[in-house]
Write a protein that holds these residues in place. Structure first.
Motif, short mmCIF file in Angstrom:
data_model
loop_
_atom_site.label_atom_id
_atom_site.label_comp_id
_atom_site.label_asym_id
_atom_site.label_seq_id
_atom_site.Cartn_x
_atom_site.Cartn_y
_atom_site.Cartn_z
N VAL A 65 0.87 -1.17 0.00
CA VAL A 65 0.00 0.00 0.00
C VAL A 65 0.91 1.22 0.00
CG1 VAL A 65 -1.79 1.23 1.29
CG2 VAL A 65 -1.76 -1.27 1.30
N CYS A 66 0.72 2.11 -0.99
CA CYS A 66 1.63 3.25 -1.14
C CYS A 66 0.92 4.58 -0.93
CB CYS A 66 2.29 3.21 -2.52
SG CYS A 66 3.24 1.69 -2.79
N GLU A 67 1.73 5.58 -0.60
CA GLU A 67 1.18 6.90 -0.28
C GLU A 67 0.43 7.53 -1.47
OE1 GLU A 67 4.24 9.80 0.57
OE2 GLU A 67 5.60 8.80 -0.81
N ASP A 68 0.77 7.11 -2.68
CA ASP A 68 0.09 7.68 -3.86
C ASP A 68 -1.27 7.02 -4.11
OD1 ASP A 68 0.75 5.19 -4.85
OD2 ASP A 68 2.06 5.94 -6.45
N GLY A 69 -1.68 6.11 -3.21
CA GLY A 69 -2.98 5.48 -3.34
C GLY A 69 -2.93 4.15 -4.07
N SER A 70 -1.75 3.76 -4.54
CA SER A 70 -1.67 2.48 -5.26
C SER A 70 -1.66 1.33 -4.25
CB SER A 70 -0.43 2.44 -6.16
OG SER A 70 0.74 2.50 -5.38
N VAL A 71 -2.33 0.26 -4.65
CA VAL A 71 -2.48 -0.92 -3.81
C VAL A 71 -2.23 -2.13 -4.68
CG1 VAL A 71 -4.17 -2.29 -2.54
CG2 VAL A 71 -4.17 0.19 -2.30
N LYS A 72 -1.36 -3.03 -4.21
CA LYS A 72 -1.04 -4.20 -5.03
C LYS A 72 -1.03 -5.44 -4.14
CE LYS A 72 3.23 -5.09 -6.72
NZ LYS A 72 4.44 -4.71 -7.41
N LEU A 73 -1.78 -6.47 -4.55
CA LEU A 73 -1.74 -7.74 -3.84
C LEU A 73 -0.42 -8.42 -4.19
CD1 LEU A 73 -3.04 -10.03 -2.15
CD2 LEU A 73 -4.01 -10.89 -4.29
N LEU A 74 0.37 -8.72 -3.17
CA LEU A 74 1.66 -9.37 -3.40
C LEU A 74 1.52 -10.89 -3.33
CD1 LEU A 74 3.93 -7.05 -1.23
CD2 LEU A 74 3.59 -6.97 -3.71
N GLU A 75 0.77 -11.36 -2.34
CA GLU A 75 0.57 -12.82 -2.21
C GLU A 75 -0.54 -13.11 -1.22
OE1 GLU A 75 3.45 -15.21 0.18
OE2 GLU A 75 4.56 -13.33 0.34
N LYS A 76 -1.02 -14.34 -1.31
CA LYS A 76 -1.93 -14.87 -0.30
C LYS A 76 -1.17 -15.98 0.40
CE LYS A 76 -6.10 -13.59 -2.68
NZ LYS A 76 -7.24 -14.01 -3.48
N ARG A 77 -0.94 -15.78 1.69
CA ARG A 77 -0.09 -16.68 2.46
C ARG A 77 -0.95 -17.49 3.41
NH1 ARG A 77 4.78 -13.29 5.00
NH2 ARG A 77 5.13 -12.83 2.81
N PRO A 78 -0.95 -18.82 3.27
CA PRO A 78 -1.74 -19.64 4.21
C PRO A 78 -1.22 -19.46 5.63
CG PRO A 78 -0.82 -20.99 2.43
CD PRO A 78 -0.22 -19.62 2.30
N ASN A 79 -2.13 -19.46 6.59
CA ASN A 79 -1.74 -19.32 8.00
C ASN A 79 -1.39 -20.69 8.56
OD1 ASN A 79 -1.41 -18.76 10.67
ND2 ASN A 79 -3.56 -18.25 11.06
N LYS A 80 -0.10 -20.93 8.71
CA LYS A 80 0.36 -22.24 9.21
C LYS A 80 0.10 -22.41 10.70
CE LYS A 80 4.11 -22.54 5.82
NZ LYS A 80 4.61 -21.20 5.50
N ALA A 81 -0.22 -21.33 11.40
CA ALA A 81 -0.44 -21.43 12.85
C ALA A 81 -1.92 -21.55 13.20
CB ALA A 81 0.15 -20.20 13.54
N LYS A 82 -2.79 -21.61 12.20
CA LYS A 82 -4.23 -21.60 12.44
C LYS A 82 -4.67 -22.71 13.39
CE LYS A 82 -7.54 -22.83 9.35
NZ LYS A 82 -8.65 -23.46 10.06
N ASP A 83 -4.15 -23.90 13.22
CA ASP A 83 -4.58 -25.05 14.03
C ASP A 83 -3.65 -25.32 15.21
OD1 ASP A 83 -6.78 -25.50 12.34
OD2 ASP A 83 -5.46 -26.50 10.90
#
Length: 140
Positions: free
Chosen positions: A34-52
């Motif tokens: 997320v940048c100050e100029d308003g640009s937003v970029k999805l970098l990755e979707k990371r599974p939560n290994k600590a969920k369980d």
């Protein structure tokens, strides 16, 4: 001059909604730049290994070991963004170099907008945390 950007991890229930429970129980973390100029970029979707992760704390939540397991997956992130956080929220705020941000919405689209609206303040908090980096992180 290089534009200022923050790397933000949203605790997600699915692709469009932040989890309504504890951050550490998220299905996945959506990592955005997320940048100050308003640009937003999805970098990755990371599974939560600590969920369980089996918590062994009296109240069943807020286990410091789960806290470490969650944060250790997000070492490259500046801001942890959540609709709600459990007891470990205070540990994140006080014992790591991460800035915690409450979105007050479960809709990812709105959460990103709120992050942009608060960009300058979040940037300052992140810089303060980085200055204090001499302090041990992830201590008990």
């Amino acid at each position: 001059m290089k534009k200022r950007c923050l790397k933000v991890a949203f605790g997600m229930e699915d692709d469009e909604h932040l989890i309504d429970g504890h951050y550490g129980d998220s299905e996945l973390f959506a990592i955005y730049e997320v940048c100050e100029d308003g640009s937003v970029k999805l970098l990755e979707k990371r599974p939560n290994k600590a969920k369980d992760f089996e918590e062994e704390h009296d109240e069943g939540h807020g286990d410091p070991r789960k806290f470490k397991a969650v944060v250790s997956q997000l070492l490259d992130v500046d801001v942890l963004a959540a609709f709600r956080m459990g007891p470990n929220f205070l540990r994140i705020r006080d014992k790591t170099n991460k800035v915690a941000f409450f979105t007050r919405t479960r809709e990812l689209r709105l959460a990103l907008q709120r992050l942009l609206e608060n960009f300058d303040e979040l940037w300052e908090q992140v810089q303060e945390k980085k200055k204090a980096i001499g302090k041990p992180m992830l201590e008990e």
